[in-house]
Design a protein around this motif. Structure first.
Motif, short mmCIF file in Angstrom:
data_model
loop_
_atom_site.label_atom_id
_atom_site.label_comp_id
_atom_site.label_asym_id
_atom_site.label_seq_id
_atom_site.Cartn_x
_atom_site.Cartn_y
_atom_site.Cartn_z
N MET A 92 0.87 -1.18 0.00
CA MET A 92 0.00 0.00 0.00
C MET A 92 0.91 1.22 0.00
O MET A 92 1.86 1.29 0.78
CB MET A 92 -0.89 0.01 1.24
N LEU A 93 0.61 2.17 -0.88
CA LEU A 93 1.38 3.40 -0.94
C LEU A 93 0.48 4.58 -0.59
O LEU A 93 -0.71 4.58 -0.92
CB LEU A 93 1.97 3.60 -2.35
N VAL A 94 1.06 5.57 0.04
CA VAL A 94 0.36 6.81 0.33
C VAL A 94 1.36 7.95 0.14
O VAL A 94 2.54 7.80 0.46
CB VAL A 94 -0.23 6.83 1.76
N GLY A 95 0.89 9.04 -0.42
CA GLY A 95 1.75 10.21 -0.61
C GLY A 95 1.95 10.94 0.69
O GLY A 95 1.00 11.54 1.21
N GLY A 96 3.14 10.91 1.22
CA GLY A 96 3.43 11.59 2.48
C GLY A 96 3.30 13.10 2.37
O GLY A 96 3.19 13.79 3.37
N HIS A 97 3.27 13.60 1.15
CA HIS A 97 3.16 15.03 0.90
C HIS A 97 1.72 15.53 0.88
O HIS A 97 1.47 16.72 0.84
CB HIS A 97 3.80 15.36 -0.45
N ASP A 98 0.75 14.60 0.92
CA ASP A 98 -0.65 14.96 0.70
C ASP A 98 -1.55 14.38 1.79
O ASP A 98 -2.05 13.27 1.67
CB ASP A 98 -1.09 14.44 -0.67
N PRO A 99 -1.77 15.13 2.87
CA PRO A 99 -2.59 14.61 3.97
C PRO A 99 -4.02 14.29 3.56
O PRO A 99 -4.70 13.53 4.24
CB PRO A 99 -2.54 15.71 5.02
N GLU A 100 -4.48 14.82 2.43
CA GLU A 100 -5.84 14.52 1.96
C GLU A 100 -5.97 13.05 1.55
O GLU A 100 -7.08 12.53 1.43
CB GLU A 100 -6.21 15.42 0.78
N GLN A 101 -4.84 12.36 1.33
CA GLN A 101 -4.88 10.95 0.96
C GLN A 101 -5.15 10.04 2.16
O GLN A 101 -5.56 8.88 2.00
CB GLN A 101 -3.56 10.51 0.31
N LEU A 102 -4.92 10.53 3.36
CA LEU A 102 -4.99 9.66 4.54
C LEU A 102 -6.36 9.06 4.81
O LEU A 102 -6.45 7.87 5.13
CB LEU A 102 -4.45 10.38 5.76
#
Length: 177
Positions: A92-102
């Motif tokens: 699973m990947l998440v963009g650490g730069h984009d809190p809206e992805q959380l």
């Protein structure tokens, strides 16, 4: 461990849109990557989005690894169950730069990991940027073991490979166990 030479391993790569799934697969695939990206425009400047899947493959040690990347948008969530079938592990990947992805990551995490009992690893991408969520912060947000959450620069082959190796450490323990 028995002879597992050329054992086929399916890995499901998932996460919110913009997390770096296609980039991750492109970074480590030894085969030409098949994508279903289409042009898109959004406020964050993303130029393409995956609408069905990405596919790449590589050989690592004694394994033939097949990477199946999912679309990250909610409207394509029907593909997630199809693509994860038969997978021995999940990245699973998440963009650490984009809190809206959380919030979407939390939904995906809860869905996949309450329905599955297969090994997974969570990669927090964009760690090359100055202000990003750290793997420890994301692990805390999801209430998971920090060992399962690693920082990654999906553009860097070595960084992407490190995530895959960490997942394989977990998978091999299950195979041998």
């Amino acid at each position: 461990m028995n002879n597992h030479k050329n054992q086929n391993i399916k890995i499901f790569v998932t996460g919110p849109s913009g997390a770096g799934k296609t980039t991750f697969i492109r970074s480590i695939s030894q085969s030409e990557v098949l994508t279903t990206d289409v042009p898109c425009t959004n406020a964050k400047g993303k130029k393409e989005t995956t609408v069905a899947m990405d596919y790449g493959s590589l050989n690592l040690d004694r394994y033939a690894i097949h990477l199946f990347g999912s679309p990250g948008q909610d409207r394509f969530d029907f593909t997630w169950d199809i693509l994860r079938q038969g997978a021995l592990g999940v990245i699973m990947l998440v963009g650490g730069h984009d809190p809206e992805q959380l919030p979407l990551l939390k939904k995906m995490h809860d869905k996949f990991l309450t329905e599955l009992t297969i090994p997974y690893i969570l990669g927090v991408t964009h760690q090359d940027l100055a202000e990003v969520w750290t793997p420890a912060e994301v692990a805390d947000y999801l209430e998971i073991d920090p060992f399962l959450c690693v920082g990654i620069n999906a553009l860097d082959e070595n960084s992407a490979t490190d995530v895959l190796v960490r997942l394989f450490e977990i998978i091999e323990k299950e195979i041998e166990g």
